[in-house]
Structures are given as C-alpha cells and as structure tokens.
Write a protein that holds these residues in place. Structure first.
Motif, PDB file in Angstrom:
ATOM      1  N   LEU A  39      39.505  42.709  44.550  1.00 25.61           N
ATOM      2  CA  LEU A  39      38.261  43.344  44.977  1.00 25.61           C
ATOM      3  C   LEU A  39      38.029  44.649  44.229  1.00 25.61           C
ATOM      4  N   GLU A  40      39.098  45.407  44.003  1.00 25.04           N
ATOM      5  CA  GLU A  40      38.970  46.641  43.216  1.00 25.04           C
ATOM      6  C   GLU A  40      38.460  46.349  41.817  1.00 25.04           C
ATOM      7  N   ARG A  41      38.918  45.273  41.216  1.00 22.77           N
ATOM      8  CA  ARG A  41      38.470  44.910  39.871  1.00 22.77           C
ATOM      9  C   ARG A  41      36.989  44.532  39.866  1.00 22.77           C
ATOM     10  N   PHE A  42      36.556  43.805  40.880  1.00 25.90           N
ATOM     11  CA  PHE A  42      35.141  43.461  40.966  1.00 25.90           C
ATOM     12  C   PHE A  42      34.280  44.706  41.219  1.00 25.90           C
ATOM     13  N   GLN A  43      34.806  45.631  41.995  1.00 25.84           N
ATOM     14  CA  GLN A  43      34.080  46.885  42.222  1.00 25.84           C
ATOM     15  C   GLN A  43      33.925  47.647  40.909  1.00 25.84           C
ATOM     16  N   TRP A  44      34.948  47.613  40.072  1.00 31.06           N
ATOM     17  CA  TRP A  44      34.861  48.279  38.765  1.00 31.06           C
ATOM     18  C   TRP A  44      33.815  47.601  37.885  1.00 31.06           C
ATOM     19  N   ILE A  45      33.823  46.260  37.894  1.00 32.50           N
ATOM     20  CA  ILE A  45      32.804  45.539  37.124  1.00 32.50           C
ATOM     21  C   ILE A  45      31.413  45.923  37.600  1.00 32.50           C
ATOM     22  N   ASP A  46      31.255  46.072  38.901  1.00 34.92           N
ATOM     23  CA  ASP A  46      29.961  46.475  39.458  1.00 34.92           C
ATOM     24  C   ASP A  46      29.502  47.809  38.877  1.00 34.92           C
ATOM     25  N   THR A  47      30.413  48.765  38.722  1.00 35.71           N
ATOM     26  CA  THR A  47      30.040  50.061  38.138  1.00 35.71           C
ATOM     27  C   THR A  47      29.666  49.913  36.673  1.00 35.71           C
TER      28      THR A  47
ATOM     29  N   LEU B  98      34.110  32.478  37.119  1.00 36.78           N
ATOM     30  CA  LEU B  98      35.147  33.037  37.988  1.00 36.78           C
ATOM     31  C   LEU B  98      34.585  33.564  39.306  1.00 36.78           C
ATOM     32  N   ILE B  99      33.418  34.171  39.240  1.00 40.49           N
ATOM     33  CA  ILE B  99      32.876  34.802  40.442  1.00 40.49           C
ATOM     34  C   ILE B  99      32.464  33.763  41.487  1.00 40.49           C
ATOM     35  N   GLY B 100      32.266  32.534  41.023  1.00 36.26           N
ATOM     36  CA  GLY B 100      31.942  31.466  41.960  1.00 36.26           C
ATOM     37  C   GLY B 100      33.052  31.173  42.947  1.00 36.26           C
ATOM     38  N   TRP B 101      34.247  31.645  42.664  1.00 37.27           N
ATOM     39  CA  TRP B 101      35.367  31.406  43.568  1.00 37.27           C
ATOM     40  C   TRP B 101      35.401  32.393  44.731  1.00 37.27           C
ATOM     41  N   ALA B 102      34.613  33.447  44.653  1.00 39.86           N
ATOM     42  CA  ALA B 102      34.621  34.468  45.690  1.00 39.86           C
ATOM     43  C   ALA B 102      33.753  34.047  46.871  1.00 39.86           C
ATOM     44  N   LYS B 103      33.857  34.809  47.933  1.00 37.10           N
ATOM     45  CA  LYS B 103      33.069  34.542  49.134  1.00 37.10           C
ATOM     46  C   LYS B 103      31.860  35.466  49.143  1.00 37.10           C
ATOM     47  N   ALA B 104      30.687  34.901  48.906  1.00 34.89           N
ATOM     48  CA  ALA B 104      29.452  35.676  48.945  1.00 34.89           C
ATOM     49  C   ALA B 104      28.295  34.705  49.133  1.00 34.89           C
ATOM     50  N   ASP B 105      27.266  35.147  49.830  1.00 31.91           N
ATOM     51  CA  ASP B 105      26.153  34.260  50.151  1.00 31.91           C
ATOM     52  C   ASP B 105      25.430  33.749  48.913  1.00 31.91           C
ATOM     53  N   TRP B 106      25.529  34.533  47.806  1.00 29.60           N
ATOM     54  CA  TRP B 106      24.786  34.164  46.608  1.00 29.60           C
ATOM     55  C   TRP B 106      25.626  33.407  45.590  1.00 29.60           C
ATOM     56  N   MET B 107      26.763  32.910  46.015  1.00 28.80           N
ATOM     57  CA  MET B 107      27.639  32.175  45.109  1.00 28.80           C
ATOM     58  C   MET B 107      27.360  30.679  45.158  1.00 28.80           C
TER      59      MET B 107
ATOM     60  N   GLY C 133      27.740  44.309  49.110  1.00 33.97           N
ATOM     61  CA  GLY C 133      27.533  45.698  48.722  1.00 33.97           C
ATOM     62  C   GLY C 133      27.641  45.955  47.232  1.00 33.97           C
ATOM     63  N   LEU C 134      28.098  44.973  46.470  1.00 28.67           N
ATOM     64  CA  LEU C 134      28.183  45.134  45.018  1.00 28.67           C
ATOM     65  C   LEU C 134      26.835  44.714  44.418  1.00 28.67           C
ATOM     66  N   ASP C 135      25.868  45.597  44.555  1.00 29.54           N
ATOM     67  CA  ASP C 135      24.480  45.253  44.246  1.00 29.54           C
ATOM     68  C   ASP C 135      24.242  44.994  42.764  1.00 29.54           C
ATOM     69  N   ASN C 136      24.924  45.739  41.903  1.00 28.64           N
ATOM     70  CA  ASN C 136      24.760  45.502  40.462  1.00 28.64           C
ATOM     71  C   ASN C 136      25.268  44.115  40.085  1.00 28.64           C
ATOM     72  N   LEU C 137      26.390  43.739  40.687  1.00 27.08           N
ATOM     73  CA  LEU C 137      26.976  42.427  40.433  1.00 27.08           C
ATOM     74  C   LEU C 137      26.056  41.319  40.956  1.00 27.08           C
ATOM     75  N   ALA C 138      25.476  41.540  42.131  1.00 29.71           N
ATOM     76  CA  ALA C 138      24.562  40.553  42.705  1.00 29.71           C
ATOM     77  C   ALA C 138      23.319  40.384  41.838  1.00 29.71           C
ATOM     78  N   ALA C 139      22.790  41.498  41.315  1.00 27.25           N
ATOM     79  CA  ALA C 139      21.611  41.429  40.449  1.00 27.25           C
ATOM     80  C   ALA C 139      21.947  40.713  39.141  1.00 27.25           C
ATOM     81  N   TRP C 140      23.135  41.004  38.608  1.00 23.92           N
ATOM     82  CA  TRP C 140      23.601  40.301  37.403  1.00 23.92           C
ATOM     83  C   TRP C 140      23.666  38.804  37.665  1.00 23.92           C
ATOM     84  N   HIS C 141      24.215  38.429  38.819  1.00 19.05           N
ATOM     85  CA  HIS C 141      24.361  37.020  39.162  1.00 19.05           C
ATOM     86  C   HIS C 141      22.997  36.334  39.223  1.00 19.05           C
ATOM     87  N   ARG C 142      21.999  37.005  39.764  1.00 18.15           N
ATOM     88  CA  ARG C 142      20.657  36.415  39.820  1.00 18.15           C
ATOM     89  C   ARG C 142      20.095  36.175  38.422  1.00 18.15           C
ATOM     90  N   ARG C 143      20.337  37.132  37.538  1.00 17.06           N
ATOM     91  CA  ARG C 143      19.847  36.979  36.160  1.00 17.06           C
ATOM     92  C   ARG C 143      20.523  35.800  35.461  1.00 17.06           C
TER      93      ARG C 143
END
Length: 213
Positions: free
Chosen positions: A130-138, A161-170, A182-192
């Motif tokens: 989770l810390e690594r994903f938080q860093w990617i978000d930054t 890889l991110i498809g393996w995580a638990k999130a509504d947008w996966m 809460g990782l909004d940058n990551l979520a926006a990236w995923h939508r793109r």
C-alpha cells in the motif's frame, strides 16, 4: 508472434502493448493450474518455468520475462511512443519504472496470494505494498501517465498489476485485500487507461468485465 496468457494475470500487460503497437499476434490461453494449452498440450514445453506471459517470435525465440518482452514489443513499433529510443535518458527512466513495478509491486503481491501460509508477514506485506501504491499516486500528480503525457509500456504493466487490488474501479479475475481508496491520482490514471481502445479490446478478448470508470 504468439502471446501465451492467462486472463487477468500480468500477461495482460504485453497483451495491451501488442494491441497498442498494432502488431499481428496469436493469443493463446494457458491453464495455469494444469499448465496446458490448446487441446491439452504441455505448456512446460513452451516455458519450462511454467508461468505466463511468454512471447514466442516467428523464429521460435521465446521471451518469458514481462519487463523485457514489453520493451521488445514497443521497439517493433517505435512510432507509437510506447518506449523512448534506446540509449536515451528517458529509456532508462522507463526501465526504472519497469524494474520498480516488477520488484516492488508485482512481487509485493505474492504474500497476499499465499496469505494463509504467510502468517504474520501477510499484514506487513500488505502495508508495504500500500505504501508503494501511495508513492505511485504522488508521482502521478500533474501527470496523465507514469512517464508524463505519453502512454507507455510502464502503464500497461501497472494496469495489469493494479487489477489485483481491491477497489471499486478495478477489473480483474483476482480481488485481494488491498484498499486503494483515496488515491485519487491513481484512480484518475486508471480511468484514462481504461478508456483506451486497445485496453478495452484486450479486456474483452480475455473475457474480463470492464467496470465503469
């Protein structure tokens, strides 16, 4: 070329890359439980290590490591910009991302897949991941993609890889206990990334359900 894959696995990364590159390839599904493909053929005869992905060239040459074979794919279609030119600083930055995703994210999921046997290490591994994903978000703040404005094979890898995580947008056949809320940058990236035609085509070909972004 032939891409040996298993739905929702890390082989989704080169699958997307092949479609983004506009290359012609055969998609061959592997049963990773029985290590067979087609009409029961032995997958170990293709890759003695038994895992996917494998990219088999028309010459018979085989690439079996994802971070390498996606670079090979990108270099077959340089005009797409999936990878910067070899020898440039940006190419090394791309390789830095691919190495990080391979060692810190991809391998970081392994204890979660085998959580019952990992005992106390399960929670430690989940926290570190989770810390690594938080860093990617930054790192995605103010960026459309990992390398900036241009979509690259690093984004292909992270998307798989991110498809393996638990999130509504996966979207995945896997769903592990890793909450990325809460990782909004990551979520926006995923939508793109999800909106890209090649990504939608790869998901459809693998029988994965694309969820709304």
């Amino acid at each position: 070329m032939k891409l040996y894959y298993a739905p929702g696995s890390c082989s989704l990364s080169p699958h997307i890359a092949l479609r983004e590159a506009g290359l012609t390839f055969d998609l061959i599904r592997v049963d990773t439980r029985t290590h067979t493909f087609g009409d029961g053929q032995d997958y170990y005869a293709v890759n003695e290590l038994g895992y996917v992905p494998v990219l088999q060239l028309d010459s018979g040459e085989v690439f079996r490591e994802g971070a390498v074979l996606v670079q090979y794919i990108a270099d077959q279609a340089p005009a797409t910009g999936l990878a910067p030119a070899n020898g440039t600083l940006e190419r090394y930055r791309l390789q830095e991302w691919l190495t990080f995703l391979s060692s810190e994210i991809h391998k970081g999921f392994i204890p979660l897949f085998y959580g019952a046997a990992a005992e106390g290490y399960f929670d430690i591994a989940r926290s570190k991941l989770l810390e690594r994903f938080q860093w990617i978000d930054t790192q995605l703040a103010g960026r459309d993609f990992l390398m900036g404005e241009r979509f690259t094979i690093a984004d292909c890898y992270l998307f798989a890889l991110i498809g393996w995580a638990k999130a509504d947008w996966m979207t995945s056949v896997f769903r592990l206990d890793l909450d990325l809320t809460g990782l909004d940058n990551l979520a926006a990236w995923h939508r793109r990334v999800m909106a890209r035609p090649a990504v939608q085509a790869a998901l459809q070909a693998e029988g994965l359900q694309a969820e709304p972004a």
